[in-house]
Motif scaffolding. Sequence first.
Motif, mmCIF file in Angstrom:
data_model
loop_
_atom_site.group_PDB
_atom_site.id
_atom_site.type_symbol
_atom_site.label_atom_id
_atom_site.label_comp_id
_atom_site.label_asym_id
_atom_site.label_seq_id
_atom_site.Cartn_x
_atom_site.Cartn_y
_atom_site.Cartn_z
ATOM 1 N N LYS A 268 53.795 0.044 -34.870
ATOM 2 C CA LYS A 268 52.527 0.782 -34.859
ATOM 3 C C LYS A 268 52.531 1.867 -35.946
ATOM 4 C CE LYS A 268 50.123 1.082 -30.651
ATOM 5 N NZ LYS A 268 50.142 1.632 -29.311
ATOM 6 N N HIS B 205 42.268 -10.880 -36.219
ATOM 7 C CA HIS B 205 43.509 -10.394 -35.591
ATOM 8 C C HIS B 205 44.733 -11.010 -36.256
ATOM 9 C CE1 HIS B 205 41.170 -8.303 -32.777
ATOM 10 N NE2 HIS B 205 40.537 -9.402 -32.439
ATOM 11 N N TYR C 190 42.196 -2.018 -40.889
ATOM 12 C CA TYR C 190 42.564 -2.484 -39.544
ATOM 13 C C TYR C 190 43.492 -3.692 -39.655
ATOM 14 C CZ TYR C 190 41.652 -3.405 -34.543
ATOM 15 O OH TYR C 190 41.762 -3.582 -33.197
ATOM 16 N N GLN D 145 47.424 -3.952 -38.420
ATOM 17 C CA GLN D 145 47.939 -4.981 -37.513
ATOM 18 C C GLN D 145 49.034 -5.840 -38.142
ATOM 19 O OE1 GLN D 145 44.662 -7.403 -36.407
ATOM 20 N NE2 GLN D 145 43.694 -5.836 -35.182
#
Length: 403
Positions: free
Chosen positions: A311, A366, A302, A306
């Motif tokens: 994307k 994140h 993940y 990111q």
Amino acid sequence: MSGPNLPEHNPTPAQPASGGVLSWIDRRLPVISGFRKEYIDFLMPANLNALWNFGAILTAVLALMLATGIFLAMNYTPTASGAFASVEMIERQLPGGWMLRAMHMTGASLFMAALYIHLFRGLYYGSYKQPREILWISGLGLLLMVMVTAFAGYVLPWGQMSYWGADVAGKAVGAVPGIGATLEHIMEGSDTLGDIFIHRFFVLHFLMAFAIVAVVAVHVAALHVSGPNNPSGRPVPAKESVPFHPYYTTKDLTGLVLFALVFVALAFLWPDLLSEPENYRPANPMHTPADIEPEWYFLPFYGLLQSVPSKFGGLVAAAGSILILFVVPWLDRSPIRSARERPACRLGMAGLVLAFVLMGLVGRHHAEGGWMIAGRIAALYYFSYFLVLLPLCARREMRQPSA
Ligand code: HEM
């Protein structure tokens, strides 16, 4: 020099079972003598360390996942309106249901932890090198299958994270140029995530669990052809080998008991430690959670997803991080197998583990600001390790006199 570790290793032919009914069966279907040859008399290097316990641990946890999963499936409703309520019923009303679910959820987390240890062990000791390429590739096939199964399983309770995690995954698949929309539609089954999607993922979860068992059989069969590697990476002569039983049965059992202690502590004392509280709220398509985050074992991928600006680029990087492992046996042509005897490679491996953990932390926090930079550095290092460092080390070592 690296080379096959076995042939002189297990020369004993299968001995037929002696006496009565067993001997009668064995003469027609040699399962008993075959078992004795492969699991009792099978010669093993005597120097295997505790990291060689994880194959047995994975096998035991897989059996537990199947057993608990079958009982959960008997009480689960695969519909958007019934899934969450059926899981609640399992937790609160079904006798022992809370225990089944705690074991299945803890099992999933610990299975992934054991899988990563097993994989990095193989990378460290060069267990992917010839003649174990098929063993390695079957292991990677298992890794992919386990990941799909874990993801499909996480969708089933149909809590907030199940729903929004599926939404993120669907959009990631949808980012594939040209065929993305079609792939997303095949995955989700309709324009909205609901009954069709849950049904598909329920069947997929159930089916993959049994397919994994079949591939484990191939994996273990390949292991029995080449024989195990060992920490030195050098061929072990028969006089430094021991029969599998009783030494390794006892050692595997000891490893299993220690692992079971961690398992029991997590399942019964901290059953929710590794789970996301947000998933105890029913799925609500009208309310996006503040933080959408996968289970801990997907965080490195993940983070990678990111860290890359586009994307589709993120998707390629995340998929590439696993696909690259398939070609490791051909990227690393060094005649020296174990990183124990390869100082530069050992240092590089330490960096690889750090990069993997760092990518996980980026996934957790994140990829923004400093975390974004950290994620990109970790990703760059991860790929450079395989594409640059390993081949360079191998070239230098090929020029050295054989070890
Ligand atoms: C369902 C998952 C898996 C199960 C049940 C499983 C089972 C086993 C077992 C029982 C062994 C022998 C004991 C040991 O060496 O620890 C083994 C060895 C091995 N496995 Fe797996 N495995 C799985 C996944 C993987 C994965 C993801 C990889 C990595 C690509 C892998 C690569 C290997 C290798 C290279 C060996 C030989 C190790 C050596 O002797 O050095 N396995 N596996």
